[in-house]
Design a protein around this motif. Structure first.
Motif, short mmCIF file in Angstrom:
data_model
loop_
_atom_site.label_atom_id
_atom_site.label_comp_id
_atom_site.label_asym_id
_atom_site.label_seq_id
_atom_site.Cartn_x
_atom_site.Cartn_y
_atom_site.Cartn_z
N GLY A 57 74.45 83.55 71.98
CA GLY A 57 73.68 82.70 72.87
C GLY A 57 72.38 82.26 72.21
N PRO A 58 71.41 81.85 73.00
CA PRO A 58 70.15 81.35 72.45
C PRO A 58 69.35 82.43 71.72
N VAL A 59 68.55 81.99 70.77
CA VAL A 59 67.54 82.82 70.11
C VAL A 59 66.19 82.19 70.43
N ARG A 60 65.27 82.98 70.97
CA ARG A 60 63.95 82.46 71.35
C ARG A 60 62.88 83.32 70.69
N VAL A 61 61.84 82.65 70.20
CA VAL A 61 60.82 83.33 69.42
C VAL A 61 59.48 83.29 70.14
N LEU A 62 58.82 84.44 70.17
CA LEU A 62 57.45 84.57 70.67
C LEU A 62 56.56 84.74 69.45
N THR A 63 55.71 83.75 69.19
CA THR A 63 54.96 83.73 67.94
C THR A 63 53.75 82.83 68.08
N GLY A 64 52.95 82.79 67.03
CA GLY A 64 51.86 81.84 66.94
C GLY A 64 52.22 80.73 65.98
N LEU A 65 51.62 79.55 66.17
CA LEU A 65 51.88 78.41 65.31
C LEU A 65 50.87 78.35 64.16
N ARG A 66 51.22 77.58 63.15
CA ARG A 66 50.27 77.27 62.07
C ARG A 66 49.16 76.42 62.67
N CYS A 67 47.93 76.87 62.52
CA CYS A 67 46.78 76.26 63.18
C CYS A 67 45.84 75.67 62.13
N PHE A 68 45.72 74.34 62.11
CA PHE A 68 44.90 73.64 61.12
C PHE A 68 45.24 74.12 59.70
N GLY A 69 46.53 74.25 59.45
CA GLY A 69 47.02 74.57 58.12
C GLY A 69 47.11 76.04 57.79
N TYR A 70 46.70 76.92 58.72
CA TYR A 70 46.70 78.36 58.44
C TYR A 70 47.59 79.08 59.45
N ALA A 71 48.37 80.02 58.94
CA ALA A 71 49.25 80.80 59.82
C ALA A 71 49.17 82.27 59.45
N PHE A 72 49.04 83.11 60.46
CA PHE A 72 49.21 84.55 60.26
C PHE A 72 49.66 85.16 61.58
N ASN A 73 50.83 85.77 61.56
CA ASN A 73 51.36 86.47 62.72
C ASN A 73 51.58 87.94 62.35
#
Length: 203
Positions: A57-73
């Protein structure tokens, strides 16, 4: 985010994108597996390898997005469902700092669509938490509310405890804007807070 609906989720919203540079961007290389492999396929492959069955079935992700070119989760959670929309597994991807290394854990859900697991720590995260820890993690099925609870235990007892509780909101440009206005520098604030707490602990 449903990994099969990411393009549609951001279509027509110039501030967000999954295809082009934007202030808030879902960039495939920031997430689980090889960038050339569809995200859902990478997650389901890992679940099948770990648990012996493949979510259908579906796969859903809880995460943060890349913000102004920077990403860290520090951690992203992948909720895997069967064809009847029942939660069957959760894959948790950990990223440490400052090394940027990644590791994942996979846990099966019970008949009620919940995860409750105690297991040994396998991946170095913080110099303030040694490897001789057991984790106790609990997850509920994402619905109107979502809960993630994590503990660290040593032979002396519990040494770390954190809970995340979230409430579902409509997916709309207005909701996304309000969220961004409340947390305009999410990725940078996460990493800054980590280093600030590390400095205080070091002192």
């Amino acid at each position: 985010l449903d990994v099969e609906e990411i393009d549609e989720a951001f279509r027509g919203r110039w501030f967000w994108s999954a295809r082009r540079p934007a202030p808030m961007r879902f960039c495939r290389s920031d997430y689980f597996g090889a960038a050339a492999t569809p995200l859902g396929q990478s997650v389901c492959d890992a679940v099948e390898q770990s648990l012996g069955f493949r979510p259908d079935g579906p796969v859903r992700v809880l995460t943060g997005l890349r913000c102004f070119g920077y990403a860290f989760n520090p951690v992203s959670f992948y909720y895997c469902f069967d064809r009847h929309e029942k939660l069957v597994a959760v894959l948790s991807q950990i990223t440490n700092t400052p090394w940027g290394e990644r590791h994942h854990y996979v846990h099966a859900a019970d008949e009620r669509g919940r995860v409750a697991a105690r297991f040994a720590k396998e991946f170095h995260v913080s110099p303030f938490h040694p490897m001789e820890h057991d984790y106790v993690w609990r997850f509920t099925t994402p619905a109107d509310r979502l809960l993630v609870h994590m503990e660290n235990h040593t032979s002396s007892g519990k040494v770390f405890d954190v809970t995340l509780v979230m409430t579902k909101k409509p997916w709309s440009t207005a909701t996304l804007l309000r969220s961004w206005l409340r947390h305009p520098w999410m990725s940078l604030s996460v990493i800054a807070t980590i280093y600030w707490h590390a400095f205080r602990l070091w002192l």
